[in-house]
Structure formats: C-alpha cells, structure tokens
Design a protein around this motif. Structure first.
Motif, PDB file in Angstrom:
ATOM      1  N   GLY A 177     -11.642   2.885 -14.417  1.00  0.00           N
ATOM      2  CA  GLY A 177     -10.892   1.988 -13.538  1.00  0.00           C
ATOM      3  C   GLY A 177      -9.873   2.742 -12.729  1.00  0.00           C
ATOM      4  N   SER A 178      -9.494   2.178 -11.583  1.00  0.00           N
ATOM      5  CA  SER A 178      -8.475   2.801 -10.754  1.00  0.00           C
ATOM      6  C   SER A 178      -7.815   1.740  -9.884  1.00  0.00           C
ATOM      7  N   HIS A 179      -6.828   2.177  -9.099  1.00  0.00           N
ATOM      8  CA  HIS A 179      -6.081   1.251  -8.243  1.00  0.00           C
ATOM      9  C   HIS A 179      -5.422   2.046  -7.132  1.00  0.00           C
ATOM     10  N   GLY A 180      -4.835   1.349  -6.190  1.00  0.00           N
ATOM     11  CA  GLY A 180      -4.174   1.998  -5.069  1.00  0.00           C
ATOM     12  C   GLY A 180      -4.476   1.341  -3.739  1.00  0.00           C
ATOM     13  N   ARG A 181      -5.669   0.766  -3.595  1.00  0.00           N
ATOM     14  CA  ARG A 181      -6.048   0.085  -2.359  1.00  0.00           C
ATOM     15  C   ARG A 181      -5.201  -1.178  -2.161  1.00  0.00           C
ATOM     16  N   ARG A 182      -5.204  -1.686  -0.939  1.00  0.00           N
ATOM     17  CA  ARG A 182      -4.416  -2.883  -0.656  1.00  0.00           C
ATOM     18  C   ARG A 182      -4.943  -4.108  -1.393  1.00  0.00           C
ATOM     19  N   ASP A 183      -6.230  -4.096  -1.772  1.00  0.00           N
ATOM     20  CA  ASP A 183      -6.805  -5.272  -2.432  1.00  0.00           C
ATOM     21  C   ASP A 183      -6.731  -5.194  -3.956  1.00  0.00           C
TER      22      ASP A 183
ATOM     23  N   HIS B 190      -4.620   8.292  -7.598  1.00  0.00           N
ATOM     24  CA  HIS B 190      -5.575   7.212  -7.858  1.00  0.00           C
ATOM     25  C   HIS B 190      -6.540   7.043  -6.679  1.00  0.00           C
ATOM     26  N   GLN B 191      -6.461   5.913  -5.960  1.00  0.00           N
ATOM     27  CA  GLN B 191      -7.392   5.647  -4.866  1.00  0.00           C
ATOM     28  C   GLN B 191      -6.804   5.989  -3.493  1.00  0.00           C
ATOM     29  N   VAL B 192      -5.724   6.746  -3.491  1.00  0.00           N
ATOM     30  CA  VAL B 192      -5.057   7.133  -2.244  1.00  0.00           C
ATOM     31  C   VAL B 192      -4.759   8.626  -2.302  1.00  0.00           C
ATOM     32  N   THR B 193      -4.883   9.295  -1.171  1.00  0.00           N
ATOM     33  CA  THR B 193      -4.574  10.715  -1.090  1.00  0.00           C
ATOM     34  C   THR B 193      -3.764  10.990   0.175  1.00  0.00           C
TER      35      THR B 193
ATOM     36  N   PHE C 261       0.863  -1.182   0.000  1.00  0.00           N
ATOM     37  CA  PHE C 261       0.000   0.000   0.000  1.00  0.00           C
ATOM     38  C   PHE C 261       0.899   1.231   0.000  1.00  0.00           C
ATOM     39  N   PRO C 262       0.616   2.196  -0.878  1.00  0.00           N
ATOM     40  CA  PRO C 262      -0.451   2.199  -1.882  1.00  0.00           C
ATOM     41  C   PRO C 262      -0.031   1.440  -3.144  1.00  0.00           C
TER      42      PRO C 262
END
Length: 463
Positions: free
Chosen positions: A411-417, A306-309, A60-61
């Motif tokens: 689509g996006s990405h960044g989360r642990r899953d 992406h999915q993290v700030t 992560f991220p």
C-alpha cells in the motif's frame, strides 16, 4: 464566526460562535470512511455518528508532514512550505528526512497556548522546542553512527518523560517504526495522553495514533489491515471510555482525523536509476563497499516520498530529467511550473519537477541495481541517512534489519485522491458536518468550536 479578509484572500479568525471547553484530536492514520461503513471500527462509529462523519480531502502531497502541517495551520503546502516529509538543501547538497526545524511555522497547539489555553501534542513531527504546554516526541540518545545509546523522549515539561517512564516504562521505539512495528507504540501513546489529561488537564490535545499506517503500507487492502482496524478501534475505545469518566466529558469535542487513506500498489518505480542511466545522477564510494549518491556532482536527483517525488536539477537539466522520467512505467504526471501551481506545491522547497505516481505505483529511492552495490544504510533502520522515504524498513531483510525487496510493499499514499476520514464526536460536538472536508478546515473549525482568538491566518472558513 467572525472573520476579516486579508490582502491575499485568506481570513483571520476572530473568535467563534459555538463553544466547547475541551477539544481532543485523534490522528488515526489511514482510517477511511469505508472502514466504519463495513463495521470494522464500532467504537469510533459510536463516538462519531453518521451525520458528523465525512471524507477528508488531504492536501497534495498526501504524506505525513505536509498533511500534519496543513491540519495544524489551516494552510496548504505551497503556503506553509512543507511539501514533503524530507527537505533538500540546495546550497549544501543535503537531503534529509524528519529533521526540519519548525522555525516560525506556528501550529494551533502553539497559538492556542499563546491565547491562554493549556495545550498538548503527542508524537507529531517537529515538536522539539514547541511551546505547547504538554508535549512528547521520541528523541533517543545516539552515538555518531546513529546507534541508540539510551531511549529518551523530548517533553514539555522537562521531567514529564521521567514520570511517564515510571508509570509506563520506556517508549517502545522498536514498535513505532520498522519490521517490529505494531500496536504497542499506539497503546503507549494513548496511555501517555491519558496521563497528560490526569496530570495537566489540557484544553486542546493532539494525539498521533500510528498503528494502521503499518499494515496499510505492508499489505494494502487485506485481512491484515482489517484486523489492524479492529485493534486500533479497541485502543481508541478504551481511551474514549477514560474521557467519558472524567469531569470534563460534557464539555468535550473529539475530532477524529486520519491524514490520508491508502492505494493498493504493486509497481515500485525507481526515478534515481533512470536519472543515473541518463547520465544525470552520479555516485561515489560510500566508504564501506557500496554506492552513495554524489549530490554535489549530480545534475539531477529524485527525493522520493511514497507516491510523490521531488526532482531537483541543475540549471539547464530540467528538460533532460523530464525526458528520462516521463516514460517510466508507473509515472502518471510530471509537474513543472504550471503543474506545481495546479497541485498546490508551488514553493521554493519543491523540486524543479514533481512526479505523481499512478494509483497502483509508488517511488523507491534506489539508484543501484545490484544489492552488493547498495549503500551501507540501505539494510539498516536509518531514516535520517536515507535521502527518501523507505517503506521496506517495515520488513525484515535477508542481510540486515530492513529488506531490499520493494515488491513486498502492498500500500502507499501521496496522490490527491488518497482520501481519509474526518469526524466530530462527544457531547460538545456539532451535530453534523459536510460530506467532504478540506484538511485546511480542521484548524479553523477547532478555533471556532473552542471560541478562542488566535493569531493565525486560515485559507478556509470553519465548517
């Protein structure tokens, strides 16, 4: 494999027990195990048999630079310090993407070169001045307004790009990112890697293959993405056929890794707008009729990826920022001190708060609400000026090269899953791997397979 425990609980590699003469790492962005299970990538499936395939657990991220550095160092973001693809300089109030120096963060292609191997790396981030024997990264010559004057690449050896240009033409930068991004750049990179093998015969070669990233971000799960998987599989198949025809194939292991997978998204989130509404973010005239964020006068600022700030605040403003951001639709968690430890990003470069999006959401950097107030660079291809990652650059805009419509992003990405793909193939590859592979395991496994001594401390043992 022999290892020695260190005081901090990590291990220092001291050589391996199995040996290959050559390792090729294909970083096929966005590839997922399901793509092979559905028969969409037959060439990769033929290379990597089912016992040697795994789900990759990214750090992560799960975004470009943190994952790349983890793959190449065997360490987590809280250790190596790449907690985002951008960096916020608190002292000078500057946020920049893709511009960080590699400093003293040696990656495997550098340490293996020091250990006596011939190493190569193509198009990974922060390659300028790498000590890898063969290296290439796009580095166009620009004027003071970031207009490209001449296409160029930084390479080791110095004249390598001149040779490649004679064989392949200029690197197709307009297909590497932006609304024109397509398979042409991945084709060029793989062809250049084949030239590197023929001319310099590296023992360890890392190759970035970006094509799936484009349609993963544009469309998410879709027919378009399925088609892109077939395209990149054909390109990888042609490259592997070339390897099979050379005299080192019998000693070769090929590591296929994908950094991360994608989530389908339909909810853009605007943390800087919320900070502005709360009186924490200030703006100023950008000199061309738009609004620029005034980082020096702001009490809080959100650097999105992406999915993290990462949210950077003045002392005393953390609670106010949390109160403004936690209720936003699409925010799953707001990480403070304990949360950053839990997620493995407890590093001075991280924000005072770190936002994690829900799986169907992603973060956009906008602080304005009317398009007429957007800063001059918002509709341009200007990845270094924007203080946040902007996937809208993959779509043509109505009033410029880049779109201002975040609802287009699929689509996006960044989360642990955001799990990706890992696999080993080739004549010298191990017969099987575990069902899941921690991204930190990639570097020590390559060291083990190549049976080399490197001065690196890893956080995990090899497979």
């Amino acid at each position: 494999m022999t290892t020695e425990p260190d005081d901090d609980g990590t291990t220092t590699t001291a050589g391996g027990t199995t040996s290959a003469g050559r390792a090729i790492v294909l970083d096929v962005i966005g590839l997922e195990p399901d793509h092979l299970d559905r028969g969409l990538a037959p060439n990769i499936a033929d290379l990597v048999g089912e016992p040697a395939r795994a789900t990759l657990e990214p750090p992560f991220p799960a975004v470009t630079l943190p994952v790349q550095t983890t793959l190449a160092t065997g360490r987590s973001p809280e250790s190596h310090g790449d907690v985002s693809s951008g960096e916020y300089d608190r002292e000078h109030d500057v946020a920049a993407f893709w511009e960080r120096d590699r400093a003293d963060r040696d990656r495997l292609w550098e340490t293996a070169s020091d250990a006596g191997l011939t190493t190569g790396v193509f198009c990974f981030q922060h390659l300028i001045d790498t000590t890898a024997d063969v290296a290439l990264t796009p580095s166009p010559i620009e004027d003071e307004d970031n207009n490209i004057l001449e296409m160029n690449c930084w390479t080791n050896p110095d004249d390598f790009y001149d040779d490649l240009r004679e064989e392949l033409g200029h690197f197709p930068l307009h297909t590497y990112w932006g609304p024109g991004a397509n398979e042409e750049s991945s084709t060029w990179i793989l062809d250049a890697a084949s030239e590197a093998i023929e001319r310099h015969d590296p023992d360890l070669l890392w190759i970035y293959v970006p094509h799936l990233d484009y349609d993963g971000l544009r469309h998410g799960s879709s027919d378009e993405l399925d088609d892109a998987i077939g395209v990149v599989d054909d390109l990888v198949g042609e490259f592997i056929d070339g390897l099979r025809g050379d005299d080192r194939w019998d000693e070769t292991v090929v590591n296929v890794v994908s950094e991360y997978g994608f989530h389908d998204v339909d909810t853009p989130v605007f943390p800087n707008r919320a900070l502005r509404d709360a009186g924490l973010l200030s703006v100023m005239d950008d000199g061309e009729g738009g609004e620029e964020v005034d980082l020096g006068s702001s009490r809080a600022f959100a650097m999105v990826d992406h999915q993290v700030t990462h949210v950077y605040t003045d002392e005393g403003s953390v609670d106010d920022a949390r109160e403004a951001l936690a209720p936003l639709d699409g925010v799953e968690r707001v990480l403070g001190g304990e949360g950053k430890v839990e997620y493995g990003v407890d590093h001075p470069s991280a924000g005072d708060l770190v936002l994690v999006a829900e799986s169907s959401a992603w973060f956009q950097y906008y602080w304005w609400r009317e398009e007429s107030d957007a800063p001059y660079y918002a509709t341009d291809m200007d990845i270094h000026a924007k203080p946040g990652f902007d996937p809208c650059e993959l779509f043509f805009g109505d009033s410029g090269l880049a779109s201002l419509d975040p609802t287009l992003v699929g689509g996006s990405h960044g989360r642990r899953d955001c799990e990706g793909f890992y696999g080993l193939g080739g004549p010298a590859a191990p017969a099987s791997v575990p069902e899941t592979v921690d991204a930190r395991t990639v570097a020590p496994t390559l060291v083990d397979v190549l049976d080399i001594d490197v001065e690196m401390e890893f956080e995990t043992d090899p497979l």
